[in-house]
Scaffold this motif. Sequence first.
Motif, PDB file in Angstrom:
ATOM      1  N   THR A 174       2.761   7.555   3.176  1.00  0.00           N
ATOM      2  CA  THR A 174       1.330   7.672   3.002  1.00  0.00           C
ATOM      3  C   THR A 174       0.637   7.030   1.879  1.00  0.00           C
ATOM      4  O   THR A 174      -0.387   6.204   1.966  1.00  0.00           O
ATOM      5  CB  THR A 174       0.769   9.225   3.189  1.00  0.00           C
ATOM      6  N   LEU A 175       1.321   7.157   0.791  1.00  0.00           N
ATOM      7  CA  LEU A 175       1.052   6.492  -0.365  1.00  0.00           C
ATOM      8  C   LEU A 175       0.910   4.881  -0.427  1.00  0.00           C
ATOM      9  O   LEU A 175       0.238   4.303  -0.563  1.00  0.00           O
ATOM     10  CB  LEU A 175       2.082   6.695  -1.448  1.00  0.00           C
ATOM     11  N   GLN A 176       2.148   4.440   0.275  1.00  0.00           N
ATOM     12  CA  GLN A 176       2.394   2.906   0.565  1.00  0.00           C
ATOM     13  C   GLN A 176       1.236   2.531   1.380  1.00  0.00           C
ATOM     14  O   GLN A 176       0.498   1.597   0.940  1.00  0.00           O
ATOM     15  CB  GLN A 176       3.707   2.705   1.139  1.00  0.00           C
ATOM     16  N   HIS A 177       0.671   3.155   2.496  1.00  0.00           N
ATOM     17  CA  HIS A 177      -0.380   2.979   3.330  1.00  0.00           C
ATOM     18  C   HIS A 177      -1.818   2.847   2.426  1.00  0.00           C
ATOM     19  O   HIS A 177      -2.486   1.855   2.667  1.00  0.00           O
ATOM     20  CB  HIS A 177      -0.368   3.922   4.514  1.00  0.00           C
ATOM     21  N   LYS A 178      -1.923   3.838   1.720  1.00  0.00           N
ATOM     22  CA  LYS A 178      -3.208   3.847   0.920  1.00  0.00           C
ATOM     23  C   LYS A 178      -3.360   2.717  -0.100  1.00  0.00           C
ATOM     24  O   LYS A 178      -4.284   2.141  -0.290  1.00  0.00           O
ATOM     25  CB  LYS A 178      -3.020   5.248   0.156  1.00  0.00           C
ATOM     26  N   ARG A 179      -2.057   2.349  -0.703  1.00  0.00           N
ATOM     27  CA  ARG A 179      -1.976   1.333  -1.673  1.00  0.00           C
ATOM     28  C   ARG A 179      -2.156   0.062  -1.044  1.00  0.00           C
ATOM     29  O   ARG A 179      -2.863  -0.856  -1.675  1.00  0.00           O
ATOM     30  CB  ARG A 179      -0.619   1.179  -2.272  1.00  0.00           C
ATOM     31  N   ARG A 180      -1.606  -0.144   0.249  1.00  0.00           N
ATOM     32  CA  ARG A 180      -1.956  -1.630   1.008  1.00  0.00           C
ATOM     33  C   ARG A 180      -3.578  -1.586   1.296  1.00  0.00           C
ATOM     34  O   ARG A 180      -4.041  -2.631   1.328  1.00  0.00           O
ATOM     35  CB  ARG A 180      -1.230  -1.531   2.221  1.00  0.00           C
TER      36      ARG A 180
ATOM     37  N   THR B 130      -0.040  -5.663  -6.389  1.00  0.00           N
ATOM     38  CA  THR B 130       0.655  -4.969  -5.359  1.00  0.00           C
ATOM     39  C   THR B 130       2.036  -5.569  -5.045  1.00  0.00           C
ATOM     40  O   THR B 130       2.688  -4.996  -4.594  1.00  0.00           O
ATOM     41  CB  THR B 130      -0.052  -4.551  -4.129  1.00  0.00           C
ATOM     42  N   THR B 131       2.069  -6.988  -5.323  1.00  0.00           N
ATOM     43  CA  THR B 131       3.033  -7.653  -4.928  1.00  0.00           C
ATOM     44  C   THR B 131       4.018  -8.187  -6.005  1.00  0.00           C
ATOM     45  O   THR B 131       4.602  -9.494  -6.156  1.00  0.00           O
ATOM     46  CB  THR B 131       2.716  -9.047  -3.940  1.00  0.00           C
ATOM     47  N   GLN B 132       4.146  -7.231  -6.872  1.00  0.00           N
ATOM     48  CA  GLN B 132       5.167  -7.403  -7.983  1.00  0.00           C
ATOM     49  C   GLN B 132       6.511  -7.749  -7.387  1.00  0.00           C
ATOM     50  O   GLN B 132       6.957  -7.257  -6.350  1.00  0.00           O
ATOM     51  CB  GLN B 132       5.201  -6.427  -9.060  1.00  0.00           C
ATOM     52  N   THR B 133       7.342  -8.606  -8.347  1.00  0.00           N
ATOM     53  CA  THR B 133       8.699  -8.590  -7.896  1.00  0.00           C
ATOM     54  C   THR B 133       9.162  -7.385  -8.243  1.00  0.00           C
ATOM     55  O   THR B 133       9.016  -6.872  -8.877  1.00  0.00           O
ATOM     56  CB  THR B 133       9.269  -9.807  -8.457  1.00  0.00           C
ATOM     57  N   ALA B 134      10.411  -7.198  -7.465  1.00  0.00           N
ATOM     58  CA  ALA B 134      11.354  -6.034  -7.965  1.00  0.00           C
ATOM     59  C   ALA B 134      11.916  -6.044  -9.058  1.00  0.00           C
ATOM     60  O   ALA B 134      11.822  -5.035  -9.797  1.00  0.00           O
ATOM     61  CB  ALA B 134      12.466  -5.935  -6.611  1.00  0.00           C
TER      62      ALA B 134
END
Length: 122
Positions: free
Chosen positions: A67-73, A87-91
């Motif tokens: 759910t958190l990942q969906h909200k961030r996207r 939101t697309t930082q490298t690992a």
Amino acid sequence: MVTHYTILKVASDAPIEVIRAAYRVLAARHHPDRCAGEPAALQRMQRINEAYRVLSDPSLRAEHDATLQHKRRRRASDGGPRAAALTTQTAADSVAPAVIALRRRAAEMYTAHAGLGVRSRH
């Protein structure tokens, strides 16, 4: 955004031992019996209990993370190219600070928990 992780003050990749320790420290500190006369104590304790219930159960935690990942996207897509870039930082960029923060938080919780029952009455 308030999440179960922020309520317990742990990193999103915290192991169950750290979550359990954080819960115990916060539960002892904010227990309604200890905070007599404070009307918000019961609400705080309910939020702490719910956060621990979700994060201590692997399936509920996975749902919460999804759910958190969906909200961030969704927020990134609403915010334009700058938000998407954040939101697309490298690992490699995100792992080292997270590990450092997790170790620091675990040490703080251990210190707080170890000294919890020891209070000077001078």
